[in-house]
Design an enzyme around this catalytic site. Structure first.
Site, mmCIF file in Angstrom:
data_model
loop_
_atom_site.group_PDB
_atom_site.id
_atom_site.type_symbol
_atom_site.label_atom_id
_atom_site.label_comp_id
_atom_site.label_asym_id
_atom_site.label_seq_id
_atom_site.Cartn_x
_atom_site.Cartn_y
_atom_site.Cartn_z
ATOM 1 N N LYS A 153 -0.992 -4.393 -1.745
ATOM 2 C CA LYS A 153 -1.263 -2.899 -1.610
ATOM 3 C C LYS A 153 -2.151 -2.547 -2.682
ATOM 4 C CE LYS A 153 1.999 0.243 -0.695
ATOM 5 N NZ LYS A 153 1.907 0.715 0.693
HETATM 6 N N1 PMP Z 1 1.273 -0.676 6.713
HETATM 7 C C1 PMP Z 1 0.413 0.021 5.847
HETATM 8 C C2 PMP Z 1 -1.178 -0.033 5.709
HETATM 9 C C3 PMP Z 1 1.062 0.475 4.846
HETATM 10 O O1 PMP Z 1 0.422 1.061 3.878
HETATM 11 C C4 PMP Z 1 2.506 0.347 4.778
HETATM 12 C C5 PMP Z 1 3.582 1.050 3.861
HETATM 13 N N2 PMP Z 1 3.447 0.214 2.538
HETATM 14 C C6 PMP Z 1 3.202 -0.197 5.896
HETATM 15 C C7 PMP Z 1 2.485 -0.778 7.008
HETATM 16 C C8 PMP Z 1 4.752 -0.196 6.108
HETATM 17 O O2 PMP Z 1 5.441 -1.213 4.757
HETATM 18 P P1 PMP Z 1 6.602 -1.103 4.542
HETATM 19 O O3 PMP Z 1 7.493 -0.994 5.595
HETATM 20 O O4 PMP Z 1 6.767 -2.108 3.384
HETATM 21 O O5 PMP Z 1 6.658 0.328 3.615
#
Ligand code: PMP
Length: 295
Positions: A153
Site C-alpha cells: 500500500k
Molecule cells: N484493493 C485496493 C486497491 C485497496 O486499496 C484495498 C484497501 N486496502 C483493497 C483492495 C481491500 O483490501 P483490504 O480488504 O485489506 O482493506
C-alpha cells in the site's frame, strides 16, 4: 471531519494533538509518493474496542516499508498496542485507523533514511454506503505488477485509484472497476471483487490485485459456510453474464453491486451469497462468529 481541536494522533513516538503536528513540505513522500499506509477498522464489541485483524494490517504495512526500503522499527505487536492506546485517548471504539509512514527530505530518487510514523483515527461510516452500487468499467488499468509492488500500500500507487474514481463519479457512477494489463477483471479502486454465477463465487487470483484482508476473511467465511469459491481470472464479458457481484474492503466492508455499465445483475441482492457474507462479515468483525462457534 477527520480531526478537531481535541483529536490526538501518534506521531514519531509521541501522542500529540493533531492541531499541533506539522509535516515538512520538502518530504519525499509529498514530492514522489514514497510512503506506505494502512486502512484498519476498530469495532465497538461487547468486550470493548476490537481492532480487526490488526496483526495482518501491520504485517502488510511492514511489507510495504520493506520493499520500498523505508525503515520502520516497530513490531506488529507494538503498533497494535499503540493503536489501542490511540483509540482510548480519543474516546473511540468504532473507528477507522490510518497509519502512514512517510519519508524525509531528499530530492534524490533514493529512499530517504528519515522515516516518520503517524497513526490517525476517526469515526467513519461504511465507505461506499449501504446502497447497491452502480459501477463503471474504468478506462484506466491497474498497474503492471512489474512496474511496482501491487500488494504494497504505497501512497503513490493511489493516483491510479484517484483517476478511476474521478472518472466514474464524474460520469454519474458510484465506483470504478479496473481491469488488469491483460484485460482480466482486477479490482475496484479500493476494494476487491467477487462474482456469483450458478451458485458459485469467483474472485481474481493474487498477482495484479491488492491481497485484501477482507477478501481473505470472506474466503474463510465461505469455507465455513460451505459456499464454493474459486480464485480464477475472468473477463469483463464473463462478469457481465454473472448473477451477482460484490466488493470487499476494510473501509467498504461487503457491498453489493446493482449494475456494471449498462448491465444489471439479475439475482436479487437478498438472495445472493454476497448478502449472506455481508451479514457474516459483520458478525465476524464483532467477534460474534467465535462466540457462536464456541457455544
Ligand atoms: N484493493 C485496493 C486497491 C485497496 O486499496 C484495498 C484497501 N486496502 C483493497 C483492495 C481491500 O483490501 P483490504 O480488504 O485489506 O482493506
Amino acid at each position: 471531519m477527520y480531526y478537531n481541536e481535541e483529536t490526538v494522533i501518534f506521531f514519531n513516538g509521541q501522542f500529540i494533538k493533531a492541531k499541533d503536528a506539522s509535516a515538512n513540505l520538502y518530504s519525499q513522500s509529498l514530492h514522489y509518493g514514497n510512503g506506505v499506509f494502512e486502512g484498519i477498522r476498530a469495532y465497538n464489541t461487547t468486550e470493548g474496542a476490537r481492532v480487526f485483524k490488526s496483526y495482518e494490517h501491520y504485517k502488510r504495512l511492514k511489507f510495504g516499508a520493506e520493499v520500498m526500503n523505508i525503515q520502520l522499527n516497530y513490531s506488529e505487536e507494538e503498533l497494535t498496542q499503540i493503536t489501542y492506546e490511540l483509540l482510548e485517548r480519543n474516546g473511540l471504539k468504532d473507528a477507522y485507523i490510518r497509519p502512514l509512514v512517510t519519508t524525509g527530505v531528499d530530492m534524490s530518487l533514493l529512499t530517504s533514511k528519515e522515516t516518520n510514523l503517524v497513526i490517525q483515527c476517526w469515526e467513519w461510516g461504511k465507505y461506499m454506503g449501504d446502497k447497491l452500487l452502480r459501477v463503471k468499467t474504468s478506462s484506466f488499468q491497474r498497474p503492471n505488477p512489474k512496474s511496482c509492488f501491487v500488494e504494497a500500500k504505497v501512497t503513490g500507487h493511489y493516483t491510479n485509484s484517484i483517476l478511476s474514481t474521478n472518472e466514474a463519479k464524474n460520469n454519474g457512477y458510484d465506483e470504478a472497476l479496473l481491469l488488469d494489463m491483460n484485460g482480466n477483471v482486477a479490482e475496484c479502486s479500493g476494494a476487491n471483487v467477487f462474482m456469483e454465477k450458478d451458485g458459485k463465487l469467483y474472485t481474481p487470483p493474487r498477482g495484479h490485485i491488492m491481497a485484501g484482508i477482507t477478501r481473505a476473511t470472506v474466503m474463510d467465511l465461505c469455507k465455513e459456510e460451505g459456499i464454493s469459491v474459486e480464485e480464477k481470472h475472468f473477463t469483463l464479458e464473463e462478469l457481465k453474464n454473472a448473477d451477482a457481484c460484490f466488493f470487499t474492503g476494510t473501509a467498504a466492508e461487503v457491498v453489493g453491486l446493482q449494475s456494471l455499465d449498462d448491465y444489471q445483475f439479475p439475482l436479487a441482492w437478498e438472495k445472493s451469497h454476497g448478502h449472506k457474507l455481508m451479514k457474516l462479515y459483520k458478525d465476524e468483525v464483532l467477534g460474534l462468529c467465535q462466540k457462536r462457534k464456541a457455544s
